[in-house]
Design a protein around this motif. Structure first.
Motif, short mmCIF file in Angstrom:
data_model
loop_
_atom_site.label_atom_id
_atom_site.label_comp_id
_atom_site.label_asym_id
_atom_site.label_seq_id
_atom_site.Cartn_x
_atom_site.Cartn_y
_atom_site.Cartn_z
N ALA A 189 0.75 -1.21 -0.08
CA ALA A 189 -0.01 -0.07 0.00
C ALA A 189 0.99 1.28 -0.07
CB ALA A 189 -0.81 -0.07 1.27
N ARG A 190 2.24 1.20 0.58
CA ARG A 190 3.04 2.39 0.84
C ARG A 190 3.64 2.69 -0.48
NH1 ARG A 190 5.12 1.20 6.86
NH2 ARG A 190 3.52 2.32 8.17
N GLU A 191 3.98 1.60 -1.13
CA GLU A 191 4.50 1.71 -2.41
C GLU A 191 3.70 2.05 -3.40
OE1 GLU A 191 6.17 -2.20 -3.21
OE2 GLU A 191 7.44 -2.28 -1.70
N ARG A 192 2.52 1.60 -3.44
CA ARG A 192 1.56 2.06 -4.28
C ARG A 192 1.08 3.69 -4.29
NH1 ARG A 192 -1.91 -1.31 -6.98
NH2 ARG A 192 -0.29 -2.92 -6.74
N ARG A 193 1.10 3.83 -3.02
CA ARG A 193 0.87 5.18 -2.69
C ARG A 193 1.85 6.31 -3.12
NH1 ARG A 193 1.33 9.65 1.07
NH2 ARG A 193 -0.48 10.61 1.80
#
Length: 430
Positions: A388-392
Protein backbone atom coordinates in the motif's frame (compact mmCIF):
# COMPACT_ATOMS: atom_id res chain seq x y z
CA UNK A 1 12.78 10.77 -14.71
CA UNK A 2 10.46 11.55 -17.63
CA UNK A 3 8.04 14.44 -17.12
CA UNK A 4 4.95 14.90 -19.30
CA UNK A 5 4.68 18.43 -17.90
CA UNK A 6 7.14 21.31 -18.41
CA UNK A 7 9.64 21.77 -15.56
CA UNK A 8 10.97 24.75 -13.68
CA UNK A 9 13.69 25.03 -11.11
CA UNK A 10 12.42 24.96 -7.54
CA UNK A 11 13.66 28.49 -6.84
CA UNK A 12 11.03 29.76 -9.33
CA UNK A 13 8.26 27.66 -7.79
CA UNK A 14 8.84 28.55 -4.13
CA UNK A 15 10.93 30.71 -1.81
CA UNK A 16 13.27 28.47 0.16
CA UNK A 17 13.50 29.24 3.91
CA UNK A 18 11.90 32.71 3.70
CA UNK A 19 12.81 35.11 6.54
CA UNK A 20 10.72 35.63 9.66
CA UNK A 21 8.35 38.57 8.96
CA UNK A 22 8.86 41.89 10.74
CA UNK A 23 5.59 41.75 12.69
CA UNK A 24 6.81 38.59 14.45
CA UNK A 25 10.19 40.12 15.27
CA UNK A 26 8.55 43.29 16.62
CA UNK A 27 6.49 41.37 19.20
CA UNK A 28 9.10 39.25 21.06
CA UNK A 29 6.73 38.33 23.91
CA UNK A 30 4.09 36.80 21.61
CA UNK A 31 3.94 33.03 22.03
CA UNK A 32 4.16 30.52 19.20
CA UNK A 33 4.07 26.77 19.04
CA UNK A 34 7.43 25.06 18.67
CA UNK A 35 7.44 21.77 16.78
CA UNK A 36 10.42 19.51 17.54
CA UNK A 37 11.16 16.81 14.99
CA UNK A 38 9.26 14.28 17.12
CA UNK A 39 6.06 16.31 16.59
CA UNK A 40 6.34 16.26 12.78
CA UNK A 41 4.68 13.38 10.96
CA UNK A 42 4.57 12.19 7.34
CA UNK A 43 2.82 15.18 5.72
CA UNK A 44 -0.16 14.98 8.04
CA UNK A 45 -1.22 17.21 10.92
CA UNK A 46 1.69 17.51 13.43
CA UNK A 47 1.48 16.96 17.16
CA UNK A 48 0.87 20.01 19.34
CA UNK A 49 4.45 20.81 20.36
CA UNK A 50 4.74 23.44 23.08
CA UNK A 51 4.51 27.24 23.41
CA UNK A 52 7.51 29.55 23.63
CA UNK A 53 7.86 33.37 23.37
CA UNK A 54 9.10 34.61 19.99
CA UNK A 55 12.30 36.02 21.51
CA UNK A 56 13.40 32.44 22.29
CA UNK A 57 12.62 31.24 18.77
CA UNK A 58 13.88 33.96 16.43
CA UNK A 59 17.31 32.39 16.16
CA UNK A 60 17.85 28.65 15.85
CA UNK A 61 14.39 27.68 14.58
CA UNK A 62 12.44 27.62 11.31
CA UNK A 63 9.34 29.79 10.84
CA UNK A 64 6.35 28.19 9.07
CA UNK A 65 3.13 29.87 7.97
CA UNK A 66 -0.14 28.10 7.06
CA UNK A 67 0.57 28.76 3.38
CA UNK A 68 3.95 26.94 3.47
CA UNK A 69 5.22 23.42 2.86
CA UNK A 70 8.10 21.98 4.91
CA UNK A 71 10.09 18.76 4.73
CA UNK A 72 12.65 17.19 7.06
CA UNK A 73 16.09 17.56 5.48
CA UNK A 74 18.19 15.40 7.82
CA UNK A 75 18.70 11.65 7.68
CA UNK A 76 16.85 9.43 8.56
CA UNK A 77 13.83 11.76 8.90
CA UNK A 78 13.94 12.70 5.21
CA UNK A 79 14.01 9.06 4.12
CA UNK A 80 11.11 8.37 6.50
CA UNK A 81 9.03 10.99 4.68
CA UNK A 82 8.60 13.51 7.49
CA UNK A 83 7.10 16.84 6.52
CA UNK A 84 4.04 19.02 6.86
CA UNK A 85 1.62 21.13 4.86
CA UNK A 86 0.93 24.53 6.40
CA UNK A 87 -2.78 24.09 5.66
CA UNK A 88 -2.82 21.62 8.57
CA UNK A 89 -1.79 24.47 10.90
CA UNK A 90 -4.25 26.97 12.34
CA UNK A 91 -1.54 29.56 12.98
CA UNK A 92 2.12 30.31 12.24
CA UNK A 93 4.56 28.09 14.13
CA UNK A 94 8.26 27.61 14.64
CA UNK A 95 9.95 24.25 14.10
CA UNK A 96 13.31 22.56 14.30
CA UNK A 97 15.91 23.95 11.89
CA UNK A 98 16.19 20.42 10.51
CA UNK A 99 13.29 21.22 8.19
CA UNK A 100 13.41 23.18 4.95
CA UNK A 101 10.52 25.58 4.44
CA UNK A 102 9.04 26.23 0.99
CA UNK A 103 6.69 29.18 0.42
CA UNK A 104 4.81 28.68 -2.89
CA UNK A 105 5.07 31.54 -5.34
CA UNK A 106 2.15 32.98 -7.31
CA UNK A 107 0.57 30.37 -9.54
CA UNK A 108 1.85 27.43 -7.47
CA UNK A 109 -0.71 25.38 -5.55
CA UNK A 110 0.38 24.56 -1.99
CA UNK A 111 -1.08 21.04 -1.98
CA UNK A 112 0.41 20.30 -5.41
CA UNK A 113 3.83 21.43 -4.17
CA UNK A 114 3.52 19.18 -1.12
CA UNK A 115 2.86 16.19 -3.37
CA UNK A 116 5.83 17.10 -5.58
CA UNK A 117 8.06 17.07 -2.48
CA UNK A 118 6.73 13.59 -1.65
CA UNK A 119 7.35 12.28 -5.18
CA UNK A 120 10.34 10.42 -6.58
CA UNK A 121 10.91 13.41 -8.89
CA UNK A 122 12.08 15.32 -5.81
CA UNK A 123 13.12 12.62 -3.36
CA UNK A 124 15.53 10.62 -5.52
CA UNK A 125 17.78 13.53 -6.52
CA UNK A 126 17.46 15.03 -3.01
CA UNK A 127 18.85 11.83 -1.46
CA UNK A 128 21.73 11.92 -3.97
CA UNK A 129 22.49 15.51 -2.92
CA UNK A 130 22.90 14.70 0.77
CA UNK A 131 26.12 15.91 2.37
CA UNK A 132 27.65 15.41 5.79
CA UNK A 133 29.08 12.53 7.79
CA UNK A 134 27.72 9.86 10.10
CA UNK A 135 24.19 10.51 11.28
CA UNK A 136 24.18 14.17 10.21
CA UNK A 137 23.65 13.94 6.46
CA UNK A 138 21.33 16.60 5.09
CA UNK A 139 19.66 17.39 1.78
CA UNK A 140 21.67 20.13 0.07
CA UNK A 141 19.45 23.23 -0.07
CA UNK A 142 21.68 24.91 -2.65
CA UNK A 143 21.20 21.85 -4.87
CA UNK A 144 17.43 21.56 -4.54
CA UNK A 145 16.94 25.25 -5.40
CA UNK A 146 18.04 24.44 -8.95
CA UNK A 147 16.30 21.08 -9.15
CA UNK A 148 13.91 20.98 -12.15
CA UNK A 149 10.45 19.94 -11.00
CA UNK A 150 7.06 19.48 -12.72
CA UNK A 151 5.28 22.80 -13.38
CA UNK A 152 1.91 22.23 -15.07
CA UNK A 153 -0.69 24.98 -15.37
CA UNK A 154 -2.41 26.28 -12.23
CA UNK A 155 -5.62 24.53 -13.34
CA UNK A 156 -3.84 21.19 -13.75
CA UNK A 157 -2.08 21.61 -10.40
CA UNK A 158 -5.48 21.94 -8.76
CA UNK A 159 -6.79 18.87 -10.58
CA UNK A 160 -3.78 16.81 -9.51
CA UNK A 161 -4.00 18.04 -5.91
CA UNK A 162 -7.72 17.19 -5.72
CA UNK A 163 -7.17 13.77 -7.32
CA UNK A 164 -4.33 12.87 -4.95
CA UNK A 165 -6.14 14.21 -1.89
CA UNK A 166 -9.00 11.80 -2.60
CA UNK A 167 -6.94 8.80 -3.69
CA UNK A 168 -4.30 9.02 -0.95
CA UNK A 169 -7.02 9.49 1.68
CA UNK A 170 -8.54 6.19 0.54
CA UNK A 171 -5.17 4.44 0.68
CA UNK A 172 -4.42 6.01 4.09
CA UNK A 173 -7.75 4.68 5.38
CA UNK A 174 -6.77 1.24 4.11
CA UNK A 175 -3.40 1.55 5.87
CA UNK A 176 -5.13 2.51 9.13
CA UNK A 177 -7.33 -0.57 8.78
CA UNK A 178 -4.34 -2.84 8.19
CA UNK A 179 -2.46 -1.37 11.16
CA UNK A 180 -5.55 -1.83 13.35
CA UNK A 181 -5.85 -5.44 12.19
CA UNK A 182 -2.22 -6.05 13.09
CA UNK A 183 -2.68 -4.40 16.51
CA UNK A 184 -5.72 -6.60 17.18
CA UNK A 185 -3.81 -9.78 16.31
CA UNK A 186 -0.93 -8.77 18.58
CA UNK A 187 -3.32 -7.72 21.37
CA UNK A 188 -5.15 -11.05 21.31
CA UNK A 189 -1.85 -12.92 21.29
CA UNK A 190 -0.71 -10.87 24.28
CA UNK A 191 -3.89 -11.66 26.20
CA UNK A 192 -3.38 -15.39 25.57
CA UNK A 193 0.25 -15.10 26.71
CA UNK A 194 -0.67 -13.29 29.92
CA UNK A 195 -3.36 -15.85 30.76
CA UNK A 196 -0.81 -18.61 30.21
CA UNK A 197 1.82 -17.04 32.51
CA UNK A 198 -0.15 -15.42 35.31
CA UNK A 199 -2.79 -16.90 37.61
CA UNK A 200 -4.32 -15.89 40.92
CA UNK A 201 -2.64 -18.58 43.02
CA UNK A 202 0.94 -18.22 41.75
CA UNK A 203 3.52 -16.99 44.28
CA UNK A 204 5.44 -13.89 43.18
CA UNK A 205 9.11 -13.12 43.70
CA UNK A 206 11.33 -10.15 42.77
CA UNK A 207 12.98 -10.47 39.36
CA UNK A 208 16.40 -10.23 41.05
CA UNK A 209 15.98 -13.79 42.35
CA UNK A 210 16.00 -15.12 38.79
CA UNK A 211 19.00 -13.05 37.65
CA UNK A 212 22.67 -13.90 38.22
CA UNK A 213 24.10 -10.67 36.80
CA UNK A 214 23.43 -7.87 34.31
CA UNK A 215 25.57 -6.35 31.56
CA UNK A 216 25.29 -2.88 30.04
CA UNK A 217 27.07 -1.60 26.93
CA UNK A 218 28.48 1.76 25.87
CA UNK A 219 27.72 4.16 23.02
CA UNK A 220 30.84 5.17 21.08
CA UNK A 221 30.73 7.50 18.06
CA UNK A 222 29.59 5.29 15.21
CA UNK A 223 28.13 5.58 11.71
CA UNK A 224 24.48 6.28 10.82
CA UNK A 225 24.09 3.31 8.49
CA UNK A 226 23.60 -0.22 9.86
CA UNK A 227 26.23 -2.94 9.82
CA UNK A 228 25.50 -5.67 7.31
CA UNK A 229 26.39 -9.38 7.30
CA UNK A 230 29.96 -9.95 8.43
CA UNK A 231 30.30 -6.41 9.81
CA UNK A 232 30.31 -4.95 13.33
CA UNK A 233 27.56 -2.75 14.75
CA UNK A 234 26.27 -1.19 17.98
CA UNK A 235 22.65 -2.03 18.78
CA UNK A 236 19.99 0.71 18.75
CA UNK A 237 17.20 0.82 21.32
CA UNK A 238 14.68 -0.34 18.69
CA UNK A 239 16.33 -3.75 18.33
CA UNK A 240 13.99 -5.31 20.92
CA UNK A 241 10.64 -3.76 19.97
CA UNK A 242 7.55 -5.99 20.11
CA UNK A 243 9.51 -8.96 21.43
CA UNK A 244 11.38 -9.55 18.17
CA UNK A 245 15.11 -9.01 17.96
CA UNK A 246 15.86 -6.91 14.87
CA UNK A 247 19.53 -7.19 13.84
CA UNK A 248 19.05 -4.34 11.32
CA UNK A 249 18.48 -1.92 14.24
CA UNK A 250 22.15 -1.08 14.69
CA UNK A 251 24.79 1.45 13.71
CA UNK A 252 27.94 0.31 11.97
CA UNK A 253 31.25 0.60 13.80
CA UNK A 254 34.22 2.10 11.90
CA UNK A 255 36.76 -0.59 11.03
CA UNK A 256 39.48 1.03 13.14
CA UNK A 257 37.35 1.03 16.32
CA UNK A 258 37.83 -1.84 18.78
CA UNK A 259 34.82 -3.11 20.73
CA UNK A 260 35.40 -5.16 23.93
CA UNK A 261 34.62 -8.82 23.33
CA UNK A 262 32.32 -9.00 26.36
CA UNK A 263 30.04 -6.37 24.81
CA UNK A 264 28.96 -8.58 21.90
CA UNK A 265 25.62 -10.40 22.11
CA UNK A 266 25.20 -14.04 21.18
CA UNK A 267 22.37 -16.39 20.32
CA UNK A 268 20.18 -16.99 23.37
CA UNK A 269 21.04 -13.74 25.15
CA UNK A 270 18.13 -11.82 26.68
CA UNK A 271 18.40 -8.12 25.80
CA UNK A 272 16.13 -5.48 27.33
CA UNK A 273 15.82 -1.82 26.40
CA UNK A 274 16.99 0.48 29.21
CA UNK A 275 16.32 3.83 27.47
CA UNK A 276 14.24 5.04 24.55
CA UNK A 277 12.44 8.11 23.30
CA UNK A 278 9.13 6.34 23.95
CA UNK A 279 7.89 5.00 27.29
CA UNK A 280 6.28 1.97 25.66
CA UNK A 281 9.66 0.84 24.30
CA UNK A 282 11.51 1.10 27.63
CA UNK A 283 11.71 -2.37 29.12
CA UNK A 284 10.94 -4.12 25.83
CA UNK A 285 12.87 -7.36 25.56
CA UNK A 286 13.85 -10.01 23.04
CA UNK A 287 15.98 -13.12 22.82
CA UNK A 288 18.88 -12.86 20.39
CA UNK A 289 18.63 -15.33 17.48
CA UNK A 290 21.49 -16.69 15.37
CA UNK A 291 23.35 -13.70 13.89
CA UNK A 292 25.20 -13.13 10.62
CA UNK A 293 27.03 -10.06 11.96
CA UNK A 294 28.77 -8.98 15.19
CA UNK A 295 26.52 -6.79 17.32
CA UNK A 296 27.39 -5.16 20.63
CA UNK A 297 25.26 -3.75 23.42
CA UNK A 298 24.90 0.00 23.67
CA UNK A 299 24.37 1.90 26.91
CA UNK A 300 20.65 1.85 26.07
CA UNK A 301 20.41 -1.86 26.88
CA UNK A 302 20.74 -4.38 29.66
CA UNK A 303 21.59 -8.01 29.07
CA UNK A 304 20.08 -10.26 31.73
CA UNK A 305 21.85 -13.50 32.70
CA UNK A 306 19.42 -15.82 34.43
CA UNK A 307 20.22 -18.69 36.76
CA UNK A 308 20.57 -22.16 35.24
CA UNK A 309 16.97 -23.12 36.07
CA UNK A 310 15.49 -20.07 34.26
CA UNK A 311 14.16 -20.57 30.73
CA UNK A 312 15.21 -17.48 28.76
CA UNK A 313 12.22 -17.54 26.39
CA UNK A 314 9.82 -17.84 29.32
CA UNK A 315 11.52 -14.93 31.08
CA UNK A 316 11.34 -12.79 27.93
CA UNK A 317 7.61 -13.50 27.71
CA UNK A 318 7.13 -12.48 31.35
CA UNK A 319 8.94 -9.18 30.71
CA UNK A 320 6.59 -8.47 27.79
CA UNK A 321 3.44 -9.33 29.70
CA UNK A 322 0.89 -6.68 30.65
CA UNK A 323 0.96 -7.38 34.43
CA UNK A 324 4.74 -6.91 34.43
CA UNK A 325 4.45 -3.74 32.29
CA UNK A 326 1.77 -2.35 34.62
CA UNK A 327 4.15 -2.62 37.57
CA UNK A 328 7.17 -1.38 35.58
CA UNK A 329 5.80 1.74 33.88
CA UNK A 330 5.44 3.95 37.02
CA UNK A 331 9.20 3.52 37.56
CA UNK A 332 10.16 4.71 34.08
CA UNK A 333 11.68 8.18 34.44
CA UNK A 334 12.54 11.04 32.07
CA UNK A 335 11.41 14.64 31.59
CA UNK A 336 9.01 15.60 28.76
CA UNK A 337 10.83 15.73 25.44
CA UNK A 338 13.79 13.74 26.80
CA UNK A 339 14.68 10.05 26.66
CA UNK A 340 12.87 7.76 29.09
CA UNK A 341 14.76 5.10 31.07
CA UNK A 342 14.49 2.45 33.76
CA UNK A 343 17.16 1.80 36.39
CA UNK A 344 18.46 -1.72 36.93
CA UNK A 345 17.50 -1.56 40.61
CA UNK A 346 13.89 -0.75 39.70
CA UNK A 347 13.85 -3.49 37.07
CA UNK A 348 15.14 -6.11 39.51
CA UNK A 349 12.49 -5.12 42.07
CA UNK A 350 9.61 -5.99 39.73
CA UNK A 351 7.61 -9.09 40.64
CA UNK A 352 7.34 -12.21 38.46
CA UNK A 353 5.65 -15.61 38.91
CA UNK A 354 7.71 -18.22 40.76
CA UNK A 355 7.47 -21.37 38.62
CA UNK A 356 9.47 -24.56 38.41
CA UNK A 357 11.93 -25.01 35.54
CA UNK A 358 9.67 -27.70 34.03
CA UNK A 359 6.62 -25.41 34.17
CA UNK A 360 8.64 -22.59 32.58
CA UNK A 361 9.69 -24.85 29.68
CA UNK A 362 6.11 -26.03 29.16
CA UNK A 363 4.85 -22.45 28.95
CA UNK A 364 7.77 -21.50 26.70
CA UNK A 365 6.92 -24.29 24.20
CA UNK A 366 3.25 -23.34 24.15
CA UNK A 367 4.00 -19.65 23.65
CA UNK A 368 6.54 -20.34 20.91
CA UNK A 369 3.92 -22.12 18.79
CA UNK A 370 1.45 -19.26 19.32
CA UNK A 371 4.19 -16.75 18.54
CA UNK A 372 5.00 -18.46 15.23
CA UNK A 373 1.32 -18.42 14.22
CA UNK A 374 1.04 -14.71 15.01
CA UNK A 375 4.27 -13.99 13.13
CA UNK A 376 2.87 -15.64 10.01
CA UNK A 377 -0.28 -13.52 10.16
CA UNK A 378 1.47 -10.24 10.95
CA UNK A 379 4.05 -10.90 8.22
CA UNK A 380 1.22 -11.11 5.69
CA UNK A 381 -0.27 -7.88 7.01
CA UNK A 382 3.16 -6.20 6.82
CA UNK A 383 3.48 -7.25 3.18
CA UNK A 384 0.08 -5.66 2.49
CA UNK A 385 1.15 -2.46 4.30
CA UNK A 386 4.38 -2.28 2.30
CA UNK A 387 2.45 -2.76 -0.95
CA UNK A 388 0.00 0.00 0.00
CA UNK A 389 2.81 2.44 0.83
CA UNK A 390 4.65 1.63 -2.40
CA UNK A 391 1.47 2.07 -4.42
CA UNK A 392 0.74 5.38 -2.70
CA UNK A 393 4.24 6.71 -3.46
CA UNK A 394 4.07 5.53 -7.08
CA UNK A 395 0.65 7.11 -7.53
CA UNK A 396 1.89 10.49 -6.28
CA UNK A 397 4.91 10.40 -8.59
CA UNK A 398 2.84 9.37 -11.61
CA UNK A 399 0.27 12.11 -10.99
CA UNK A 400 2.63 15.05 -10.42
CA UNK A 401 4.82 14.13 -13.41
CA UNK A 402 1.86 13.72 -15.77
CA UNK A 403 2.28 9.99 -16.36
CA UNK A 404 -1.41 9.39 -15.63
CA UNK A 405 -4.48 11.39 -16.64
CA UNK A 406 -6.02 12.49 -13.36
CA UNK A 407 -9.16 13.74 -15.13
CA UNK A 408 -10.01 10.29 -16.55
CA UNK A 409 -12.55 7.99 -14.90
CA UNK A 410 -10.24 5.24 -13.71
CA UNK A 411 -10.80 2.56 -11.11
CA UNK A 412 -9.99 4.07 -7.69
CA UNK A 413 -6.41 3.28 -6.64
CA UNK A 414 -7.47 2.02 -3.21
CA UNK A 415 -10.04 -0.35 -4.73
CA UNK A 416 -7.44 -1.76 -7.12
CA UNK A 417 -5.01 -2.06 -4.22
CA UNK A 418 -7.53 -4.01 -2.14
CA UNK A 419 -8.02 -6.42 -5.06
CA UNK A 420 -4.26 -6.90 -5.38
CA UNK A 421 -3.85 -7.52 -1.63
CA UNK A 422 -6.72 -10.03 -1.63
CA UNK A 423 -5.22 -11.88 -4.60
CA UNK A 424 -1.81 -11.94 -2.91
CA UNK A 425 -3.27 -13.40 0.30
CA UNK A 426 -5.21 -15.97 -1.70
CA UNK A 427 -2.03 -17.12 -3.47
CA UNK A 428 -0.13 -17.22 -0.16
CA UNK A 429 -2.63 -19.39 1.67
CA UNK A 430 -3.98 -21.43 -1.26
Amino acid sequence: MRHAFPTRRLRYLADVNPPVPDHVRLDPEAEYRLLPMEAIREFSAPDNGYKRPAKELLSGYSYIEPTDVAYAKVTPCFENGKGLVGADLDEPVFATTEVTVLRPRDGVDQKFLSYVVQSAAFRNPAVSSMTGAGGLKRVSESYIKDLPLPAPSAWMQQQIADFLAHETAEIDALLVGLESMKDLVVERSGAERDACIWSQDQPLIPLRRLIKYVDQGSSPQVMSSPAGPGEVGILKSGCTNFGIFNPEANKAVPTEMKIPEQSFVHEGDLVISRASGSTKHVGSSAVVPSLDRSLALSDKHYRLHGHDDVDVHYLAAVLRSRPFRNELEPYISGAPGLAKNISISSLKAMHVPHLSAEHQREISRRLQKSFEDVQEITCSIDHAIDLARERRAALITAAVTGQIDVTARNKPAAEQLEDDIAQGLHREYA
